[in-house]
Design an enzyme around this catalytic site. Structure first.
Site, PDB file in Angstrom:
ATOM      1  N   ASN A  86      44.984   8.815 -12.180  1.00  0.00           N
ATOM      2  CA  ASN A  86      43.882   7.766 -12.808  1.00  0.00           C
ATOM      3  C   ASN A  86      42.991   8.602 -13.452  1.00  0.00           C
ATOM      4  O   ASN A  86      42.176   8.944 -12.569  1.00  0.00           O
ATOM      5  CB  ASN A  86      43.690   6.657 -11.953  1.00  0.00           C
ATOM      6  CG  ASN A  86      42.642   5.828 -12.714  1.00  0.00           C
ATOM      7  OD1 ASN A  86      42.413   5.885 -13.902  1.00  0.00           O
ATOM      8  ND2 ASN A  86      41.965   4.710 -11.842  1.00  0.00           N
ATOM      9  N   THR A 102      48.360   7.661 -15.815  1.00  0.00           N
ATOM     10  CA  THR A 102      48.201   6.398 -15.978  1.00  0.00           C
ATOM     11  C   THR A 102      47.308   6.133 -17.377  1.00  0.00           C
ATOM     12  O   THR A 102      46.234   6.800 -17.501  1.00  0.00           O
ATOM     13  CB  THR A 102      47.777   5.627 -14.870  1.00  0.00           C
ATOM     14  OG1 THR A 102      46.383   5.860 -14.492  1.00  0.00           O
ATOM     15  CG2 THR A 102      48.618   5.704 -13.720  1.00  0.00           C
ATOM     16  N   GLY A 162      41.468   6.429  -6.608  1.00  0.00           N
ATOM     17  CA  GLY A 162      41.090   5.754  -5.305  1.00  0.00           C
ATOM     18  C   GLY A 162      42.273   4.753  -5.102  1.00  0.00           C
ATOM     19  O   GLY A 162      43.235   4.705  -5.264  1.00  0.00           O
ATOM     20  N   ASP A 163      41.775   3.870  -3.998  1.00  0.00           N
ATOM     21  CA  ASP A 163      42.676   2.856  -3.260  1.00  0.00           C
ATOM     22  C   ASP A 163      43.449   2.033  -4.190  1.00  0.00           C
ATOM     23  O   ASP A 163      44.446   1.667  -3.948  1.00  0.00           O
ATOM     24  CB  ASP A 163      41.886   2.249  -2.240  1.00  0.00           C
ATOM     25  CG  ASP A 163      41.317   3.206  -1.177  1.00  0.00           C
ATOM     26  OD1 ASP A 163      42.153   4.014  -0.713  1.00  0.00           O
ATOM     27  OD2 ASP A 163      40.150   3.164  -0.998  1.00  0.00           O
ATOM     28  N   GLY A 164      42.844   1.714  -5.255  1.00  0.00           N
ATOM     29  CA  GLY A 164      43.320   0.675  -6.172  1.00  0.00           C
ATOM     30  C   GLY A 164      44.590   1.191  -6.891  1.00  0.00           C
ATOM     31  O   GLY A 164      45.622   0.206  -6.980  1.00  0.00           O
ATOM     32  N   GLY A 222      38.451   8.670  -6.322  1.00  0.00           N
ATOM     33  CA  GLY A 222      38.012   7.435  -6.347  1.00  0.00           C
ATOM     34  C   GLY A 222      36.560   7.477  -5.972  1.00  0.00           C
ATOM     35  O   GLY A 222      36.053   8.644  -5.748  1.00  0.00           O
ATOM     36  N   SER A 223      36.073   6.176  -5.904  1.00  0.00           N
ATOM     37  CA  SER A 223      34.669   5.912  -5.439  1.00  0.00           C
ATOM     38  C   SER A 223      34.808   5.715  -3.828  1.00  0.00           C
ATOM     39  O   SER A 223      33.964   6.311  -3.130  1.00  0.00           O
ATOM     40  CB  SER A 223      34.321   4.818  -6.079  1.00  0.00           C
ATOM     41  OG  SER A 223      34.230   4.745  -7.545  1.00  0.00           O
ATOM     42  N   ARG A 226      27.567   4.542  -6.154  1.00  0.00           N
ATOM     43  CA  ARG A 226      27.597   3.064  -6.527  1.00  0.00           C
ATOM     44  C   ARG A 226      27.466   2.108  -5.674  1.00  0.00           C
ATOM     45  O   ARG A 226      27.042   0.936  -5.524  1.00  0.00           O
ATOM     46  CB  ARG A 226      28.955   2.874  -7.624  1.00  0.00           C
ATOM     47  CG  ARG A 226      30.249   3.095  -6.825  1.00  0.00           C
ATOM     48  CD  ARG A 226      31.344   2.636  -7.498  1.00  0.00           C
ATOM     49  NE  ARG A 226      31.816   1.312  -7.448  1.00  0.00           N
ATOM     50  CZ  ARG A 226      32.973   0.869  -7.707  1.00  0.00           C
ATOM     51  NH1 ARG A 226      33.824   1.602  -7.928  1.00  0.00           N
ATOM     52  NH2 ARG A 226      33.264  -0.480  -7.424  1.00  0.00           N
ATOM     53  N   GLY A 238      40.115  -3.805  -2.375  1.00  0.00           N
ATOM     54  CA  GLY A 238      38.998  -3.334  -3.420  1.00  0.00           C
ATOM     55  C   GLY A 238      39.359  -4.140  -4.708  1.00  0.00           C
ATOM     56  O   GLY A 238      38.606  -3.893  -5.611  1.00  0.00           O
TER      57      GLY A 238
END
Length: 593
Positions: free
Chosen positions: A154, A186, A212-214, A243-244, A323, A562
């Site tokens: 991503n 993606t 990230g996890d998404g 990711g975050s 964030r 998330g």
């Protein structure tokens, strides 16, 4: 097969080094690593150097381009932990180290090459945890074929630096580990979900998300939407954190026994573990929302404070993991409470073992499935060297000189060379700060995905009464969190006692009445996993098998792994060991895939 004592010597030999300066070493290979003793010139003491096996990712045999060179070489690639420089702060980080040894026992190249391949094979067997002993004949046939991984990247995850991390760390280490891959970028939400629905399972040994996890949430649900979902969901999945939040990566890092890490340190740990390739079962949780949409979750379901911070902090995505810190401060300053009804099926005999689980090998026989063409792919991000040519890389951590121009020995397979392309990634959600939404209006209409999976035999349909052995709590809540991993973020050690397949949903909730200062202290303690020791009277933890959440406040946000889902009643049930996760290490010996 039980391993013998780690001190058993598997191989022993004397070798030169590159570049040749009259230096010779005696090498002894054991199950713990490579023991190196200098012979010429003889050192003042008998001090030996150990290259730990746990730091190694691969070993290649090589030869010089010089036509008259009859020597063979083997290079060992490792990533030991070293102290950071003072300017970088305290702690340790991984730095690349290459050790190259010259095999010069024989006067013919082919004979020297056979010795080099013997050592390389033994080292690879140890890295991949293939049972070997001192009596083993170390031939290349001992090794399985090169693993074939689908990498899904991503480009917009976290701070958007995943492509750079790929070029700098991920692809070079996979090449050193001789792992074949296709790297797919993606382009939009649910792109990964669509891709995994059309792949031929037999062509892949695993799917790795670089995000990230998404993105892993998309992959798991894409596999569950296939008609052959029972086989598809057993295809090992893994994550390289770019990711975050990086919660699952934090759990994998903890499971391996590493110190808590963030950023590049966490990424390097996870790449190292991926190269080892160990697979263990992972629980999944089926989640059903008020409109009847069912999905499968590997991480958490959240309502209240945590989901508010998760979604509302999207505007600070450019800050990376910071964030969430900013989002937490904003939400603490304007603390909300939510009225709701929480019902759950408790696990009365639950305990909190800090242990590791026996692993599961993936199914050997997988059904055929029509494969759609994979497109818009990236392979090397400018690392244009094929794997049959040794590439150079400089590193301040190297204690050897720059490698010469070598050629590797023929490899049974090599990664497919693909081409890069541009991309356009749409936003995942609208304005997350909009609190005027109600159950059916807080999200734009989305395509309904038909998810398969085992029956939720512990649940009744939403709107119908639950069994009498369920417990019901109706109150004002600050947050409700159902989590099934040890970490909620790379730096949030939420459930230290949780393991990947313990068969438990760890249900946490904080009731209204807690002060802002107490809530901040709770989250600060969560960074070290000591929040339950604070004995906060507003915090409750209960291990459960299933739960139902019915918000009685019309405004709010619910997230699954998330990702924001429709607001309203939601229920979930755990399905033990439904998927397979690449963790690379465990406290007990595991079977590599």
């Amino acid at each position: 097969m039980e391993y013998r004592q780690s001190s058993e010597t598997l191989l022993h030999g004397e070798f030169g080094v590159y570049p040749s300066k009259g230096i010779r070493y005696a090498l002894s290979l054991t199950r713990t690593g490579l023991h190196i003793q200098r012979l010429i010139p003889k050192p003042e003491d008998d001090q030996r150097l150990l290259l730990p096996l746990s730091d190694m990712v691969g070993c290649h045999t090589l030869r010089s381009h010089s036509s008259g060179d009859v020597f063979a070489y083997f290079s060992i690639y490792s990533y030991p932990l070293k102290k950071k420089k003072v300017t970088m702060g305290s702690g340790r980080t991984r730095q690349r180290l290459v050790r190259t040894f010259r095999v010069d026992e024989e006067s013919e190249y082919n004979k020297n090459l056979a010795i080099a391949e013997k050592w390389a094979t033994a080292i690879k067997c140890l890295i991949q945890e293939i049972p070997i002993g001192s009596e083993t004949e170390f031939v290349p046939e001992l090794l399985p074929r090169a693993r074939r991984l689908m990498l899904l990247l991503n480009p917009c995850g976290g701070r958007g630096n995943a492509p750079q991390q790929c070029q700098t760390h991920i692809l070079p280490m996979l090449t050193e580990a001789e792992i074949s891959y296709n790297l797919i970028q993606t382009e939009r939400p649910n792109h990964a979900r669509e891709l995994v629905q059309g792949i031929n399972l037999e062509e892949w040994d695993g799917i790795i998300v670089i995000s990230g996890d998404g993105l892993l949430y998309e992959v798991i649900n894409g596999l569950m939407e296939r008609p052959d979902w029972e086989e598809a969901i057993k295809l090992p999945v893994g994550i390289l954190p770019c990711g975050s939040g990086n919660a699952l990566a934090g759990a994998i890092n903890y499971n391996a026994g590493f110190d808590q890490a963030m950023g590049s340190e966490l990424l390097l740990n996870c790449i190292l573990l991926l190269c080892r390739g160990t697979v263990i079962p992972m629980d999944l949780v089926s989640v059903t929302t008020c409109s009847g949409i069912r999905s499968f979750s590997f991480l958490s379901v959240a309502w209240g404070f945590i989901s508010d911070v998760d979604v509302e902090s999207e505007k600070y995505r450019h800050m990376g993991s910071a964030r969430f810190t900013v989002g937490t401060m904003v939400r603490v300053a304007s603390l909300r409470t939510y009225r709701g009804r929480l019902s759950y099926l408790p696990v009365l005999d639950a305990h909190r073992p800090i242990c590791r689980s026996i692993t599961l090998s993936p199914n050997g026989s997988l059904a055929q499935f029509q494969r759609s063409q994979l497109h818009r792919t990236i392979s090397d991000f400018g690392l244009c060297e094929e794997r049959n040519v040794m590439y150079k890389r400089s590193s301040a951590a190297l204690d050897t000189n720059e490698l010469p121009s070598f050629e590797t020995s023929p490899s049974p397979s090599s990664p497919t060379a693909l081409h890069s392309s541009s991309f356009n990634f749409d936003s995942l959600s609208g304005d997350p700060s909009d609190q005027d939404s109600v159950y059916s209006k807080d999200l734009k209409p989305q395509k309904h995905h038909q998810v398969n999976g085992p029956k939720d035999d512990l649940l009744t349909p939403l709107g119908q009464p639950l069994p009498k052995n369920w417990i019901i709590v109706e109150d004002n809540f600050v947050l409700v969190l159902a989590i099934y991993q040890s970490h909620l973020g790379a730096d949030l050690f939420t459930a230290p006692f949780s393991t990947f397949d313990d068969g438990l949903i760890h249900l946490f909730f904080v009731k209204a009445g807690i002060s802002r200062a107490a809530l901040v202290r709770l989250f600060l303690a969560m960074e070290k996993g000591t929040h339950l020791e604070t004995e906060c009277p507003y915090l409750t933890h209960i291990p459960v098998r299933a739960f139902r959440l019915e918000p009685l406040t019309r405004k709010g946000i619910i997230t699954v792994d998330g990702e924001r889902v429709e607001y309203g009643p939601v229920q979930a049930q755990l399905h033990k060991g439904l998927s397979n996760l690449i963790t690379g290490s465990c406290k007990v010996r595991l079977t590599p895939f």
